[in-house]
Design an enzyme around this catalytic site. Structure first.
Site, mmCIF file in Angstrom:
data_model
loop_
_atom_site.group_PDB
_atom_site.id
_atom_site.type_symbol
_atom_site.label_atom_id
_atom_site.label_comp_id
_atom_site.label_asym_id
_atom_site.label_seq_id
_atom_site.Cartn_x
_atom_site.Cartn_y
_atom_site.Cartn_z
ATOM 1 N N ARG A 192 -14.418 -18.478 -72.581
ATOM 2 C CA ARG A 192 -15.164 -16.914 -73.974
ATOM 3 C C ARG A 192 -14.128 -17.718 -75.019
ATOM 4 N NH1 ARG A 192 -12.957 -12.324 -70.784
ATOM 5 N NH2 ARG A 192 -11.088 -12.267 -71.121
ATOM 6 N N LYS A 196 -12.810 -15.404 -79.817
ATOM 7 C CA LYS A 196 -13.084 -15.442 -78.109
ATOM 8 C C LYS A 196 -14.412 -13.575 -78.594
ATOM 9 C CE LYS A 196 -9.612 -12.828 -75.217
ATOM 10 N NZ LYS A 196 -9.075 -12.097 -74.893
ATOM 11 N N ASP A 214 -19.733 -14.736 -68.542
ATOM 12 C CA ASP A 214 -20.812 -14.692 -69.944
ATOM 13 C C ASP A 214 -20.214 -15.441 -70.803
ATOM 14 O OD1 ASP A 214 -19.566 -12.836 -70.944
ATOM 15 O OD2 ASP A 214 -21.383 -11.260 -70.541
ATOM 16 N N ASP A 241 -1.493 -19.790 -67.113
ATOM 17 C CA ASP A 241 -2.857 -19.964 -68.167
ATOM 18 C C ASP A 241 -2.324 -18.625 -69.255
ATOM 19 O OD1 ASP A 241 -3.451 -18.589 -66.500
ATOM 20 O OD2 ASP A 241 -5.668 -18.294 -67.140
#
Length: 543
Positions: free
Chosen positions: A120, A140, A152, A287
């Site tokens: 995102r 973001k 989404d 991450d």
């Protein structure tokens, strides 16, 4: 319903507004995903995929950081212009932008998760700051990318407010961090199940523009190593060294080791800084671990109110407490071990990597010990006396719920030049940091006074005046931090269309070490109503 074309501005304006000069070396020098279709997929042999932000119907500016704007050459007029809102909501692009999402993998909660990537987040490009350092502008919550998996790609106002405020708060605390340029509402609703309990609801959407020299993280290197793509692993490591660690010299076997060592040293310093101010990352996966030693990815983070080494703000981590406050150094070392494993194909020797990881413990310990001395106003950490002093301090902080931030600010007020102060007077100075002062037993008070007397003696050994010590302590122990309940109050107002509290908090957090009498209420203990309130006590990754 508003038509998108009603909000679009004249593309020619991009030549005269927001005069940002892009120099996108990341996309210029590293391999791109040849597939231009924005569909979820495994992306092989590439560091990024080109993708455009999803346009939104009715964006509106909520707040921006004047300091960050100035740093990249934008004025207040620029930021308050409609063009700024359209660009940093993702509706318009400036000349030179090359929007893209990065490919990376990662270990999440200790397990290899495979390809993750910017699900995102969309990087717009790189612009020079006032020091000539290229800064990546990243949106973001700007929509779907090939790495969005089943999500989404959007973000809600709730999480965006927290990221915007905390990024800037950390910067002003002097802690390495990604920055935040802007917070923009999208005018659209986003469906989220905040606590994964089967009760999703619509929330206002938002986009944050994050800024950093690089958003590379440990997972950026892990993905290539896991796929045995040594060629692209080497390209990425060489790129990183050449542009972000040029002082280490030309990339080669020895340079790789020096680079790994510096990443470890920066990471150790970062965790020490977190521990100094009571910050808990909450989801310190590989991450989410910056290769530059920055605080990155503000998800379910939290700030310690009452001192508790076992506290985690992350509901997902409530049982195992992997990412709890007192465990952050161990987790950082574990993450660095994964980076060492990823780099092994370039080094082909395990012993040098192992030694650097072992040295992390000593480096962190030394930094942590000096930080503890600094918080107490001591000039140097002395093992013979200060190890026991700090161990005893941690014990008394747990005898009763003690606000960590308030305790250290109050400790600076303690008279140490004279020993004539009574026990009751000693306790009166620090009891304002207790959450339930009436419940503190006499035995506990006796232990606390004994430590305070021990501390007075230690200070007198150094010959530091009370005024000098107070000044030093108040430069390292903040009075104002982004307490969870303060952020939640700002969020609740913002969800009703009142953004004033966001701006007030941003202003207060610009000067976290100053007294700021007009804002004294923002330094108060967590109120009782916030003890178990969602958003104040526990948070989820849902954003």
């Amino acid at each position: 319903m508003t038509n998108l074309t009603d909000t679009m501005l004249n593309p020619a304006d991009s030549e005269t507004r927001l005069n940002l000069q892009f120099n996108n070396r990341f996309v210029r020098e590293l391999p791109a995903d040849p597939d231009m279709e924005n569909v979820r997929r495994q992306v092989l042999g590439a560091c990024y995929s080109f993708v455009n932000p999803t346009q939104v119907r009715a964006p509106y500016l909520i707040a921006y950081s004047p300091e960050m704007a100035t740093d990249i050459g934008l004025s207040a007029d620029d930021c308050e212009d409609e063009w700024f809102t359209q660009v940093f909501a993702g509706n318009e692009q400036l000349a030179g932008m090359q929007p893209h999402a990065q490919c990376y993998g990662g270990h999440q909660f200790g397990n290899w998760a495979g390809q993750l990537g910017d699900g995102r987040a969309i990087n717009l490009g790189e612009v020079p700051d006032q020091h000539g350092i290229l800064q990546t502008l990243q949106l973001k919550g700007a929509g779907e990318t090939p790495y969005s998996r089943s999500a989404d790609g959007l973000a809600v106002l709730r999480s965006s407010v927290r990221e915007f405020l905390c990024s800037e708060a950390m910067f002003h605390l002097g802690i390495p961090t990604t920055r935040a340029l802007s917070l923009i509402g999208t005018g659209e609703q986003v469906m989220r199940d905040m606590f994964y309990d089967g009760r999703p609801k619509s929330e206002p959407g938002a986009v944050v523009c994050r800024v950093a020299p690089s958003f590379l993280r440990i997972g950026s290197y892990e993905i290539f190593s896991a796929r045995q793509d040594v060629e692209n692993l080497k390209k990425l490591v060489d790129f990183t060294i050449c542009h972000h660690f040029p002082h280490l010299g030309e990339p080669n076997h020895e340079t790789y080791l020096r680079w790994f060592r510096e990443v470890c040293e920066r990471s150790a310093k970062l965790v020490v800084d977190w521990m100094r101010v009571g910050f808990v990352h909450g989801v310190l996966n590989t991450d989410n671990t910056s290769i530059l030693g920055l605080t990155i990815d503000y998800g379910p983070y939290g700030w310690i109110d009452d001192y508790d080494p076992d506290w985690t703000p992350n509901t997902t981590d409530a049982d195992l407490k992997r990412y709890r406050f007192g465990h952050q150094a161990q987790i950082m070392q574990w993450n660095l071990l994964q980076l060492g494993n990823a780099l092994y194909p370039l080094i082909n020797e395990s012993e040098p990597l192992r030694q650097i990881l072992n040295d992390f413990v000593d480096d962190y310990t030394q930094k942590w010990q000096q930080m503890r001395a600094d918080k107490l106003g001591l000039k140097q950490y002395h093992e013979a006396s200060d190890k026991a002093l700090n161990q005893r301090l941690q014990h008394i902080l747990l005898l009763t719920e003690t606000d960590m931030t308030l305790f250290y600010r109050q400790l600076a007020e303690l008279p140490c030049e004279s020993d004539t102060i009574t026990d009751a007077e000693l306790l009166s100075i620090i009891e304002v940091a207790w959450y339930a002062p009436k419940s503190v037993s006499q035995n506990d008070k006796t232990e606390i006074v004994a430590w305070l007397r021990q501390y007075q003696l230690r200070v007198r050994e150094e010959g530091t005046s009370d005024a000098e010590r107070k000044k030093a302590m108040n430069l390292i122990n903040p009075k104002y931090v982004l307490r969870n309940y303060l952020a939640q109050q700002a969020i609740e107002r913002a969800e009703k269309g009142d953004f004033s509290e966001i701006k007030t908090l941003l202003n207060v957090l610009r000067h976290p070490y100053d007294e700021q009498p007009a804002y004294q209420e923002y330094a108060n203990k967590r109120p009782e109503w916030a003890r178990h309130k969602p958003g104040c006590s526990m948070l989820s990754c849902s954003s």
